[in-house]
Design a protein around this motif. Structure first.
Motif: not given
Length: 305
Positions: A125-137
């Motif tokens: 399981l791989r997730i994006d760190i907060s503010g990174h990847g698909e979660r980047k604003k």
């Protein structure tokens, strides 16, 4: 034995209560109270629905990869990838694999680790760190000492919550074994992992690569100030690493690391309790040999998970 009259006993009880209240007020005003138990900061309501989604994005003869998302704390939506090997007895042990600063869940060095663990019978399981990847604003300078220090601290603390929710998600998957969860974090993923694995004992085997502690060293002359200590408290790896024990901890570090100074890695390792092991590579932060650094982690999982 000396005897007290009823009135005298009541007077003594009253004086004692007043003394306790006064002491409490002094502690509040002058900061004499004990430090806030930082691990409690990461408690959350598990009853809040995950509202997770799963969509298959890759199907090979050996494994399937799913794009997943779920709700985390503070109204955050987490994006990730879950890869599950085929032709493996279920439930399958799972490795949570985390990237470093500025990268994302599918960056090349994480994809390499994903393939390595899959080939050896682990779900990943791989997730994006907060503010990174698909979660980047909007991304600011990641700097704990600069004008964006609170934003920076929130990136770390939010991801700890996100990882705890990731285990909640794993526990809903019948094909995954909730009692055999490992963690492999690299650089910032390793620093975050030292906190996460300290507060969440559902992780059975942690591996922290290119990580360190004693973050106040970043502050130079102000390093020992109460203000700095209080600010860093909820994200200081040294405050959590000992709570990993007695679970088996492996640290993987570079002798010539120019990003995470070796002294910070040594201090983190020293603070950890048994069972623990550290391996040093004759490398810098970004040129540690992937086959070896993942191979050592894989050996640790095979032995302990």
């Amino acid at each position: 034995m000396m005897k007290y009259s009823k009135n005298k006993r009541n007077w003594l009880i009253g004086v004692t209560l007043i003394g306790l209240v006064t002491l409490g007020m002094l502690q509040f005003v002058f900061g004499l109270s004990t430090s806030f138990p930082v691990a409690e900061y990461y408690e959350y309501d598990k009853a809040i629905p995950l509202r997770d989604t799963t969509r298959i994005v890759l199907d090979t003869t050996d494994y399937q990869t799913f794009s997943i998302s779920y709700n985390s704390v503070h109204d955050q939506r987490v994006s990730g990838l879950l890869s599950i090997p085929k032709n493996i007895a279920k439930p399958i042990p799972t490795i949570i694999l985390m990237h470093g600063l500025g990268d994302h869940k599918a960056v090349d060095y994480v994809a390499y680790g994903n393939e390595s663990f899959l080939k050896n019978g682990y779900a990943v399981l791989r997730i994006d760190i907060s503010g990174h990847g698909e979660r980047k604003k909007e991304f600011y300078d990641f700097d704990l000492t600069g004008p964006n220090k609170y934003w920076t601290r929130n990136i770390v603390s939010q991801t700890v919550f996100d990882l705890r929710r990731a285990i909640d998600l794993i526990e809903t998957k019948s094909e995954l074994d909730p009692d055999r969860i490992g963690y492999y974090g690299i650089s910032l993923g390793g620093i975050i992992g030292s906190i996460f694995c300290g507060v969440d004992h559902r992780v059975k085997v942690p591996v922290l690569a290119l990580a360190g502690g004693q973050l106040n060293l970043l502050y130079g002359k102000q390093a020992v100030s109460k203000e700095v200590k209080d600010f860093l408290g909820i994200i200081e790896p040294l405050n959590f690493i000992a709570d990993i024990s007695p679970r088996p901890l492996l640290m993987l570090n570079a002798k010539n690391d120019e990003i995470v100074p070796p002294i910070m890695s040594k201090l983190l390792y020293k603070k950890a309790k048994k069972q623990k092991e550290i391996i040093w590579y004759d490398a810098k932060h970004r040129d540690a040999p992937l086959d070896i650094i993942y191979g050592d982690g894989l050996d640790w999982f095979n032995q302990n998970l």
